[in-house]
Design a protein around this motif. Structure first.
Motif, PDB file in Angstrom:
ATOM      1  N   GLY A  38       0.827  -1.214   0.000  1.00  0.00           N
ATOM      2  CA  GLY A  38       0.000   0.000   0.000  1.00  0.00           C
ATOM      3  C   GLY A  38       0.856   1.257   0.000  1.00  0.00           C
ATOM      4  N   LYS A  39       1.893   1.273   0.826  1.00  0.00           N
ATOM      5  CA  LYS A  39       2.809   2.416   0.877  1.00  0.00           C
ATOM      6  C   LYS A  39       3.524   2.602  -0.460  1.00  0.00           C
ATOM      7  CE  LYS A  39       2.594   4.318   4.869  1.00  0.00           C
ATOM      8  NZ  LYS A  39       2.037   5.673   4.924  1.00  0.00           N
ATOM      9  N   LEU A  40       3.951   1.498  -1.053  1.00  0.00           N
ATOM     10  CA  LEU A  40       4.624   1.562  -2.354  1.00  0.00           C
ATOM     11  C   LEU A  40       3.696   2.163  -3.410  1.00  0.00           C
ATOM     12  CD1 LEU A  40       7.193   0.789  -3.961  1.00  0.00           C
ATOM     13  CD2 LEU A  40       6.055  -1.381  -4.455  1.00  0.00           C
ATOM     14  N   ARG A  41       2.449   1.752  -3.391  1.00  0.00           N
ATOM     15  CA  ARG A  41       1.474   2.255  -4.371  1.00  0.00           C
ATOM     16  C   ARG A  41       1.168   3.741  -4.195  1.00  0.00           C
ATOM     17  NH1 ARG A  41      -0.814  -0.874  -7.739  1.00  0.00           N
ATOM     18  NH2 ARG A  41      -0.581  -3.106  -7.599  1.00  0.00           N
ATOM     19  N   GLU A  42       1.430   4.285  -3.005  1.00  0.00           N
ATOM     20  CA  GLU A  42       1.215   5.722  -2.789  1.00  0.00           C
ATOM     21  C   GLU A  42       2.178   6.566  -3.619  1.00  0.00           C
ATOM     22  OE1 GLU A  42       1.444   6.548   1.401  1.00  0.00           O
ATOM     23  OE2 GLU A  42      -0.305   5.305   1.846  1.00  0.00           O
ATOM     24  N   SER A  43       3.364   6.026  -3.922  1.00  0.00           N
ATOM     25  CA  SER A  43       4.355   6.818  -4.644  1.00  0.00           C
ATOM     26  C   SER A  43       4.774   6.215  -5.986  1.00  0.00           C
ATOM     27  CB  SER A  43       5.607   7.008  -3.775  1.00  0.00           C
ATOM     28  OG  SER A  43       6.170   5.755  -3.454  1.00  0.00           O
ATOM     29  N   CYS A  44       4.319   4.999  -6.283  1.00  0.00           N
ATOM     30  CA  CYS A  44       4.725   4.321  -7.515  1.00  0.00           C
ATOM     31  C   CYS A  44       3.520   3.659  -8.171  1.00  0.00           C
ATOM     32  CB  CYS A  44       5.735   3.210  -7.214  1.00  0.00           C
ATOM     33  SG  CYS A  44       7.259   3.753  -6.466  1.00  0.00           S
ATOM     34  N   GLN A  45       3.668   3.408  -9.442  1.00  0.00           N
ATOM     35  CA  GLN A  45       2.698   2.580 -10.141  1.00  0.00           C
ATOM     36  C   GLN A  45       3.350   1.223 -10.359  1.00  0.00           C
ATOM     37  OE1 GLN A  45       1.068   4.145 -13.765  1.00  0.00           O
ATOM     38  NE2 GLN A  45       0.095   2.212 -14.282  1.00  0.00           N
ATOM     39  N   VAL A  46       2.755   0.192  -9.804  1.00  0.00           N
ATOM     40  CA  VAL A  46       3.272  -1.163  -9.964  1.00  0.00           C
ATOM     41  C   VAL A  46       2.821  -1.664 -11.334  1.00  0.00           C
ATOM     42  CG1 VAL A  46       3.269  -3.524  -9.066  1.00  0.00           C
ATOM     43  CG2 VAL A  46       3.228  -1.578  -7.473  1.00  0.00           C
ATOM     44  N   ILE A  47       3.797  -1.963 -12.201  1.00  0.00           N
ATOM     45  CA  ILE A  47       3.460  -2.395 -13.563  1.00  0.00           C
ATOM     46  C   ILE A  47       3.758  -3.874 -13.796  1.00  0.00           C
ATOM     47  CG2 ILE A  47       3.702  -0.102 -14.564  1.00  0.00           C
ATOM     48  CD1 ILE A  47       6.500  -0.968 -15.535  1.00  0.00           C
ATOM     49  N   GLY A  48       4.305  -4.538 -12.804  1.00  0.00           N
ATOM     50  CA  GLY A  48       4.574  -5.971 -12.930  1.00  0.00           C
ATOM     51  C   GLY A  48       4.903  -6.545 -11.577  1.00  0.00           C
ATOM     52  N   GLY A  49       4.770  -7.832 -11.456  1.00  0.00           N
ATOM     53  CA  GLY A  49       5.108  -8.444 -10.185  1.00  0.00           C
ATOM     54  C   GLY A  49       4.850  -9.927 -10.189  1.00  0.00           C
ATOM     55  N   ASP A  50       5.380 -10.575  -9.174  1.00  0.00           N
ATOM     56  CA  ASP A  50       5.128 -11.992  -9.005  1.00  0.00           C
ATOM     57  C   ASP A  50       5.271 -12.372  -7.547  1.00  0.00           C
ATOM     58  OD1 ASP A  50       7.960 -11.674  -9.072  1.00  0.00           O
ATOM     59  OD2 ASP A  50       8.191 -13.788  -9.507  1.00  0.00           O
ATOM     60  N   ILE A  51       4.720 -13.539  -7.248  1.00  0.00           N
ATOM     61  CA  ILE A  51       4.846 -14.137  -5.917  1.00  0.00           C
ATOM     62  C   ILE A  51       5.491 -15.493  -6.140  1.00  0.00           C
ATOM     63  CG2 ILE A  51       3.623 -14.977  -3.894  1.00  0.00           C
ATOM     64  CD1 ILE A  51       1.400 -12.941  -4.523  1.00  0.00           C
ATOM     65  N   CYS A  52       6.622 -15.719  -5.467  1.00  0.00           N
ATOM     66  CA  CYS A  52       7.366 -16.953  -5.692  1.00  0.00           C
ATOM     67  C   CYS A  52       7.780 -17.586  -4.370  1.00  0.00           C
ATOM     68  CB  CYS A  52       8.606 -16.671  -6.546  1.00  0.00           C
ATOM     69  SG  CYS A  52       9.783 -15.563  -5.746  1.00  0.00           S
ATOM     70  N   GLY A  53       8.355 -18.776  -4.468  1.00  0.00           N
ATOM     71  CA  GLY A  53       8.959 -19.409  -3.308  1.00  0.00           C
ATOM     72  C   GLY A  53       8.068 -20.339  -2.521  1.00  0.00           C
ATOM     73  N   ALA A  54       6.909 -20.720  -3.055  1.00  0.00           N
ATOM     74  CA  ALA A  54       6.052 -21.655  -2.332  1.00  0.00           C
ATOM     75  C   ALA A  54       6.736 -23.012  -2.225  1.00  0.00           C
ATOM     76  CB  ALA A  54       4.710 -21.787  -3.036  1.00  0.00           C
ATOM     77  N   TYR A  55       6.329 -23.783  -1.259  1.00  0.00           N
ATOM     78  CA  TYR A  55       6.932 -25.090  -1.005  1.00  0.00           C
ATOM     79  C   TYR A  55       6.729 -26.026  -2.189  1.00  0.00           C
ATOM     80  CZ  TYR A  55       7.845 -29.646   1.043  1.00  0.00           C
ATOM     81  OH  TYR A  55       8.341 -30.890   1.291  1.00  0.00           O
ATOM     82  N   SER A  56       7.764 -26.779  -2.512  1.00  0.00           N
ATOM     83  CA  SER A  56       7.647 -27.880  -3.467  1.00  0.00           C
ATOM     84  C   SER A  56       8.388 -29.075  -2.880  1.00  0.00           C
ATOM     85  CB  SER A  56       8.211 -27.493  -4.832  1.00  0.00           C
ATOM     86  OG  SER A  56       9.571 -27.160  -4.726  1.00  0.00           O
ATOM     87  N   ALA A  57       7.794 -30.235  -3.025  1.00  0.00           N
ATOM     88  CA  ALA A  57       8.419 -31.448  -2.487  1.00  0.00           C
ATOM     89  C   ALA A  57       9.750 -31.695  -3.193  1.00  0.00           C
ATOM     90  CB  ALA A  57       7.486 -32.633  -2.675  1.00  0.00           C
ATOM     91  N   PRO A  58      10.824 -31.906  -2.438  1.00  0.00           N
ATOM     92  CA  PRO A  58      12.136 -32.118  -3.051  1.00  0.00           C
ATOM     93  C   PRO A  58      12.192 -33.435  -3.831  1.00  0.00           C
ATOM     94  CG  PRO A  58      12.324 -31.725  -0.678  1.00  0.00           C
ATOM     95  CD  PRO A  58      10.886 -31.877  -0.984  1.00  0.00           C
ATOM     96  N   LYS A  59      12.767 -33.375  -5.031  1.00  0.00           N
ATOM     97  CA  LYS A  59      13.006 -34.564  -5.859  1.00  0.00           C
ATOM     98  C   LYS A  59      14.404 -34.414  -6.445  1.00  0.00           C
ATOM     99  CE  LYS A  59       8.200 -35.193  -6.905  1.00  0.00           C
ATOM    100  NZ  LYS A  59       7.120 -34.952  -7.800  1.00  0.00           N
ATOM    101  N   TYR A  60      15.208 -35.455  -6.306  1.00  0.00           N
ATOM    102  CA  TYR A  60      16.596 -35.386  -6.737  1.00  0.00           C
ATOM    103  C   TYR A  60      16.907 -36.495  -7.724  1.00  0.00           C
ATOM    104  CZ  TYR A  60      16.488 -32.705  -2.457  1.00  0.00           C
ATOM    105  OH  TYR A  60      16.143 -31.811  -1.486  1.00  0.00           O
ATOM    106  N   ALA A  61      17.708 -36.188  -8.725  1.00  0.00           N
ATOM    107  CA  ALA A  61      18.114 -37.178  -9.722  1.00  0.00           C
ATOM    108  C   ALA A  61      19.294 -38.008  -9.224  1.00  0.00           C
ATOM    109  CB  ALA A  61      18.479 -36.481 -11.026  1.00  0.00           C
ATOM    110  N   ARG A  62      20.140 -37.410  -8.361  1.00  0.00           N
ATOM    111  CA  ARG A  62      21.347 -38.105  -7.914  1.00  0.00           C
ATOM    112  C   ARG A  62      21.531 -37.942  -6.405  1.00  0.00           C
ATOM    113  NH1 ARG A  62      21.894 -36.093 -12.653  1.00  0.00           N
ATOM    114  NH2 ARG A  62      22.819 -34.078 -12.369  1.00  0.00           N
ATOM    115  N   ARG A  63      22.252 -38.888  -5.824  1.00  0.00           N
ATOM    116  CA  ARG A  63      22.503 -38.862  -4.376  1.00  0.00           C
ATOM    117  C   ARG A  63      23.272 -37.606  -3.955  1.00  0.00           C
ATOM    118  NH1 ARG A  63      25.003 -44.605  -3.323  1.00  0.00           N
ATOM    119  NH2 ARG A  63      25.935 -43.972  -5.264  1.00  0.00           N
ATOM    120  N   LYS A  64      24.204 -37.153  -4.796  1.00  0.00           N
ATOM    121  CA  LYS A  64      24.976 -35.951  -4.456  1.00  0.00           C
ATOM    122  C   LYS A  64      24.054 -34.732  -4.352  1.00  0.00           C
ATOM    123  CE  LYS A  64      29.517 -37.129  -6.248  1.00  0.00           C
ATOM    124  NZ  LYS A  64      30.551 -36.766  -7.201  1.00  0.00           N
ATOM    125  N   GLN A  65      23.060 -34.652  -5.220  1.00  0.00           N
ATOM    126  CA  GLN A  65      22.102 -33.547  -5.150  1.00  0.00           C
ATOM    127  C   GLN A  65      21.313 -33.612  -3.837  1.00  0.00           C
ATOM    128  OE1 GLN A  65      19.956 -34.419  -8.768  1.00  0.00           O
ATOM    129  NE2 GLN A  65      20.832 -32.616  -9.791  1.00  0.00           N
TER     130      GLN A  65
END
Length: 106
Positions: free
Chosen positions: A42-69
């Motif tokens: 809200g504060k950002l929108r008071e002084s800027c126009q948001v023209i793009g954005g995203d929300i990232c980083g949600a949990y995903s179950a880990p899956k690995y191809a190799r033991r080292k990974q």
């Protein structure tokens, strides 16, 4: 026409900045609440126009191809007790439902 005095910005919200009660990720949780981010957007929108954005980083179950990974990932990631997958989805969907309107300005 784009106004020369208007400030335009893009915003990325990484969910690991939120407390574990508000979003579940694969990393350590931050200390912000959804209300903190809503206020900040809200504060950002008071002084800027948001023209793009995203929300990232949600949990995903880990899956690995190799033991080292697997070793590297388990060594690097915190040992955090997480709720069941269905509860994780519910928690993260609530975060998205509360943050998305603030991000897109509706």
């Amino acid at each position: 026409m784009i106004s020369p005095t208007k400030i335009f910005t893009s915003v990325t919200i990484d969910l690991d900045c939120l407390r574990i009660e508000e979003a579940v990720t694969n990393w350590e949780s931050g200390r912000f609440t959804i209300a903190d981010l809503q206020w900040g957007l809200g504060k950002l929108r008071e002084s800027c126009q948001v023209i793009g954005g995203d929300i990232c980083g949600a949990y995903s179950a880990p899956k690995y191809a190799r033991r080292k990974q697997r070793f590297a990932a388990e060594f690097d990631h915190p040992k955090i007790q997480r709720p069941p997958l269905e509860q994780i989805r519910t928690i993260n969907f609530a975060a998205l439902t509360n943050l998305w309107p603030c991000l897109v300005g509706t």
